[in-house]
Design an enzyme around this catalytic site. Structure first.
Site, PDB file in Angstrom:
ATOM      1  N   ARG A   1     -28.578 -42.231 -20.817  1.00 36.77           N
ATOM      2  CA  ARG A   1     -28.351 -40.838 -21.227  1.00 36.77           C
ATOM      3  C   ARG A   1     -26.954 -40.636 -21.820  1.00 36.77           C
ATOM      4  NH1 ARG A   1     -32.283 -38.166 -21.045  1.00 36.77           N
ATOM      5  NH2 ARG A   1     -33.483 -37.623 -19.219  1.00 36.77           N
TER       6      ARG A   1
ATOM      7  N   ASP B   1     -33.180 -33.650 -22.336  1.00 40.31           N
ATOM      8  CA  ASP B   1     -32.683 -33.583 -20.978  1.00 40.31           C
ATOM      9  C   ASP B   1     -33.222 -32.351 -20.284  1.00 40.31           C
ATOM     10  OD1 ASP B   1     -30.999 -33.489 -18.662  1.00 40.31           O
ATOM     11  OD2 ASP B   1     -29.636 -34.817 -19.734  1.00 40.31           O
TER      12      ASP B   1
ATOM     13  N   LYS C   1     -19.539 -41.130 -11.533  1.00 36.84           N
ATOM     14  CA  LYS C   1     -20.496 -41.510 -12.580  1.00 36.84           C
ATOM     15  C   LYS C   1     -20.001 -41.031 -13.945  1.00 36.84           C
ATOM     16  CE  LYS C   1     -24.904 -39.719 -14.216  1.00 36.84           C
ATOM     17  NZ  LYS C   1     -24.266 -38.687 -15.044  1.00 36.84           N
ATOM     18  N   ASN C   2     -19.501 -39.796 -13.985  1.00 37.34           N
ATOM     19  CA  ASN C   2     -19.102 -39.237 -15.276  1.00 37.34           C
ATOM     20  C   ASN C   2     -17.775 -39.791 -15.784  1.00 37.34           C
ATOM     21  OD1 ASN C   2     -21.434 -37.843 -15.342  1.00 37.34           O
ATOM     22  ND2 ASN C   2     -20.555 -35.823 -14.954  1.00 37.34           N
TER      23      ASN C   2
ATOM     24  N   ASP D   1     -22.558 -28.815 -12.654  1.00 36.91           N
ATOM     25  CA  ASP D   1     -23.259 -29.833 -11.862  1.00 36.91           C
ATOM     26  C   ASP D   1     -23.367 -29.441 -10.391  1.00 36.91           C
ATOM     27  OD1 ASP D   1     -23.365 -31.171 -14.225  1.00 36.91           O
ATOM     28  OD2 ASP D   1     -22.406 -33.000 -13.530  1.00 36.91           O
TER      29      ASP D   1
HETATM   30  C1  UD1 Z   1     -20.858 -33.782 -19.203  1.00 36.14           C
HETATM   31  C2  UD1 Z   1     -21.411 -34.390 -17.931  1.00 36.14           C
HETATM   32  C3  UD1 Z   1     -22.421 -33.468 -17.284  1.00 36.14           C
HETATM   33  C4  UD1 Z   1     -21.844 -32.083 -17.094  1.00 36.14           C
HETATM   34  C5  UD1 Z   1     -21.272 -31.549 -18.405  1.00 36.14           C
HETATM   35  C6  UD1 Z   1     -20.540 -30.229 -18.252  1.00 36.14           C
HETATM   36  C7  UD1 Z   1     -21.373 -36.774 -18.408  1.00 36.14           C
HETATM   37  C8  UD1 Z   1     -22.151 -38.025 -18.623  1.00 36.14           C
HETATM   38  N1  UD1 Z   1     -22.069 -35.641 -18.249  1.00 36.14           N
HETATM   39  O1  UD1 Z   1     -21.919 -33.693 -20.132  1.00 36.14           O
HETATM   40  O2  UD1 Z   1     -22.782 -34.021 -16.018  1.00 36.14           O
HETATM   41  O3  UD1 Z   1     -22.880 -31.216 -16.662  1.00 36.14           O
HETATM   42  O4  UD1 Z   1     -20.314 -32.491 -18.943  1.00 36.14           O
HETATM   43  O5  UD1 Z   1     -19.523 -30.339 -17.335  1.00 36.14           O
HETATM   44  O6  UD1 Z   1     -20.151 -36.796 -18.316  1.00 36.14           O
HETATM   45  N2  UD1 Z   1     -22.034 -28.511 -26.635  1.00 36.14           N
HETATM   46  C9  UD1 Z   1     -22.272 -28.088 -27.939  1.00 36.14           C
HETATM   47  N3  UD1 Z   1     -22.022 -28.966 -28.969  1.00 36.14           N
HETATM   48  C10 UD1 Z   1     -21.523 -30.226 -28.771  1.00 36.14           C
HETATM   49  C11 UD1 Z   1     -21.285 -30.649 -27.436  1.00 36.14           C
HETATM   50  C12 UD1 Z   1     -21.539 -29.765 -26.383  1.00 36.14           C
HETATM   51  O7  UD1 Z   1     -22.705 -26.968 -28.157  1.00 36.14           O
HETATM   52  O8  UD1 Z   1     -21.295 -30.949 -29.756  1.00 36.14           O
HETATM   53  C13 UD1 Z   1     -22.265 -27.570 -25.502  1.00 36.14           C
HETATM   54  C14 UD1 Z   1     -23.371 -28.023 -24.540  1.00 36.14           C
HETATM   55  O9  UD1 Z   1     -24.644 -27.621 -24.966  1.00 36.14           O
HETATM   56  C15 UD1 Z   1     -22.950 -27.347 -23.247  1.00 36.14           C
HETATM   57  C16 UD1 Z   1     -21.429 -27.348 -23.334  1.00 36.14           C
HETATM   58  O10 UD1 Z   1     -21.107 -27.560 -24.696  1.00 36.14           O
HETATM   59  O11 UD1 Z   1     -23.402 -26.006 -23.215  1.00 36.14           O
HETATM   60  C17 UD1 Z   1     -20.747 -28.391 -22.482  1.00 36.14           C
HETATM   61  O12 UD1 Z   1     -21.267 -29.661 -22.755  1.00 36.14           O
HETATM   62  P1  UD1 Z   1     -20.415 -30.977 -22.580  1.00 36.14           P
HETATM   63  O13 UD1 Z   1     -19.165 -30.705 -21.834  1.00 36.14           O
HETATM   64  O14 UD1 Z   1     -20.311 -31.660 -23.892  1.00 36.14           O
HETATM   65  O15 UD1 Z   1     -21.368 -31.850 -21.644  1.00 36.14           O
HETATM   66  P2  UD1 Z   1     -21.583 -33.407 -21.676  1.00 36.14           P
HETATM   67  O16 UD1 Z   1     -20.309 -34.104 -22.036  1.00 36.14           O
HETATM   68  O17 UD1 Z   1     -22.818 -33.737 -22.424  1.00 36.14           O
END
Ligand code: UD1
Length: 421
Positions: A93, A117, A23-24, A308
């Site tokens: 999402r 979320d 999915k990701n 996850d």
């Molecule tokens: C993706 C996955 C999700 C998984 C997560 C971490 C998808 C659709 N989702 O989410 O299932 O749980 O990676 O492996 O692929 N953060 C910031 N600022 C930003 C971006 C992120 O502070 O601009 C922080 C987030 O709050 C979090 C951490 O960075 O604590 C990791 O987030 P991130 O890797 O970006 O997660 P997603 O890509 O949203």
């Protein structure tokens, strides 16, 4: 009338299960198709709701999208709309993953911000600052993130944290920028490698995929391609934990076992016998005799233990012999799921981003509510180890990530049914 799962605990899971595309990965790869005019074909797409939602979102930008079985054919026009604020986008999402491709291709984007979320806040500061380094201006307006650039240029970008989403968006904008971009402290997840592979097939010049430094030499144009989505390592892990918790014997196919090295090592530490298979028939087998032993888990970006998979670690710890400490470093609100586990008889306490779980011999069935995909799957696993019938509500969360979940569980011998609420 909605539906829920009724899980009768006690069965030992035995048999084989196939894992579909991640999915990701698939949603980002569908977004990457925006970068090239023409028809991009993706195979091994999972049959989950987010795929048709993403298809509608891409159609709203001017693409033609055909979904047939596990194949997605995306035809991207020469002129794309950059307004990604349609109803379909709002429901998705992962909508934010079109930001980078639209900025790369159209030099502007208006993308509906995803709603709140249950796993915690999802800031976009690193997405914004990365795109700004490439020459775009970004701001939030009327519930959308807006980005505009005269032209994009290469830049040196240091991420505060190896965010998957920020890495993907910056990468997809940088492939069409003028000059070389270096993303330092980039995410190293297998899904990022999958994206780099597809972009490279499209003509992008990327070095360092799978390491924390990605170097992107911008090109003027990309061409469409055909690509197979990698197997879903989180779904694979779910089956591995399910086998260990039910003292079962499960062969998982369709996922690269090395994407699960740490998960499989933890299952070994818990007492499971694990065999890995490479090549054509890749996957792994988990056999567990007797009660699992308590193991500690710490969530971290890849190659650390994935956040996850944290709900499955909690579910396993809840029935293990001994005490486990689970540390959550990514999404603070993910521990909310522990309240549902306590309802099932888990002996668990949380303090900040740590949880201490004292394993019990057997959980006790109860009605429980899924709050996100993985928490929901974790509750089903816990229900498999509870006496009586556990009713799991809000299953639409689970079905966003697990095609044929009930069918697969039943095939492995679990007593699970979908019933009208
Ligand atoms: C993706 C996955 C999700 C998984 C997560 C971490 C998808 C659709 N989702 O989410 O299932 O749980 O990676 O492996 O692929 N953060 C910031 N600022 C930003 C971006 C992120 O502070 O601009 C922080 C987030 O709050 C979090 C951490 O960075 O604590 C990791 O987030 P991130 O890797 O970006 O997660 P997603 O890509 O949203």
């Amino acid at each position: 009338m909605s539906e829920h799962f009724r899980v009768h605990g006690g069965a030992r899971l035995v048999g084989e299960v196939d894992v579909v595309g991640a999915k990701n990965s698939v949603l980002k790869l569908m977004a990457a198709a925006l970068l090239a005019e023409g028809t991009t074909t993706l195979t091994n797409c999972p049959d989950i709701l987010d795929v048709p939602l993403m298809a509608d979102a891409l159609r709203s930008l001017g693409c033609e999208v055909e979904l047939e079985g596990d194949v997605a054919r995306i035809t991207t026009p020469a002129e794309l709309s950059y307004h990604a604020d349609s109803e379909a986008m709002g429901k998705l999402r992962a909508s934010i993953c079109v930001l980078g491709p639209l900025v790369g291709r159209c030099k502007r984007a208006v993308v509906a911000l995803p709603g709140g979320d249950a796993i915690g806040s999802r800031p976009l500061d690193m997405h914004q600052s990365g795109l700004e380094k490439l020459g775009a201006k970004t701001w939030i307006e009327h519930g959308c993130i807006v980005a505009e650039a005269e032209g994009l240029h290469g830049a040196q970008i240091w991420l505060d944290f190896p965010s998957m989403g920020a890495t993907e968006n910056i990468l997809m904008a940088a492939v069409l920028a003028n000059g070389t971009t270096v993303i330092d402290n980039a995410a190293r997840e297998p899904e990022i490698i999958d994206l780099c592979l597809m972009l490279t097939q499209m003509g992008a010049r990327i070095e360092g995929a799978g390491t924390s430094t990605l170097t992107v030499h911008g090109v003027t144009e990309l061409k469409p391609t055909e690509h197979r989505v990698i197997g879903d390592r989180i779904v694979g892990a779910t089956w591995g934990f399910a086998a260990a918790m039910t003292r079962g014997d499960v062969r998982v196919r369709g996922v690269n076992p090395h994407h699960l090295d740490l998960v499989l090592e933890k299952l070994r530490m818990a007492g499971a016998e694990v065999t890995v298979y490479e090549g054509e028939d890749e996957g792994f087998r988990v056999v567990m005799d007797g009660r699992p032993k308590a193991v500690d888990f710490v969530t971290l970006p890849y190659p650390g233990f994935a956040t996850d998979n944290q709900p499955f670690a909690i579910a396993l710890s809840a029935v293990s012999e001994g005490t486990s400490m689970i540390t959550e470093n990514l999404f603070e609100a993910r521990f909310r799921f522990i309240d549902e586990m306590i309802r099932l008889g888990a002996d668990a306490r949380t303090d900040g981003h740590h949880a201490v779980i004292r394993g019990v011999e057997q959980l006790s069935s109860a009605p429980v509510w899924a709050s996100d995909i993985r928490a929901g799957a974790g509750l089903v696993l816990a229900g498999l180890c509870a006496d009586g019938a556990t009713e799991v509500y809000e299953i639409f969360h689970i079905e966003r990530g697990y095609p044929g979940f009930v069918e697969n569980l039943r095939k492995l011998g679990a007593d699970v049914e979908r019933v009208s609420s």
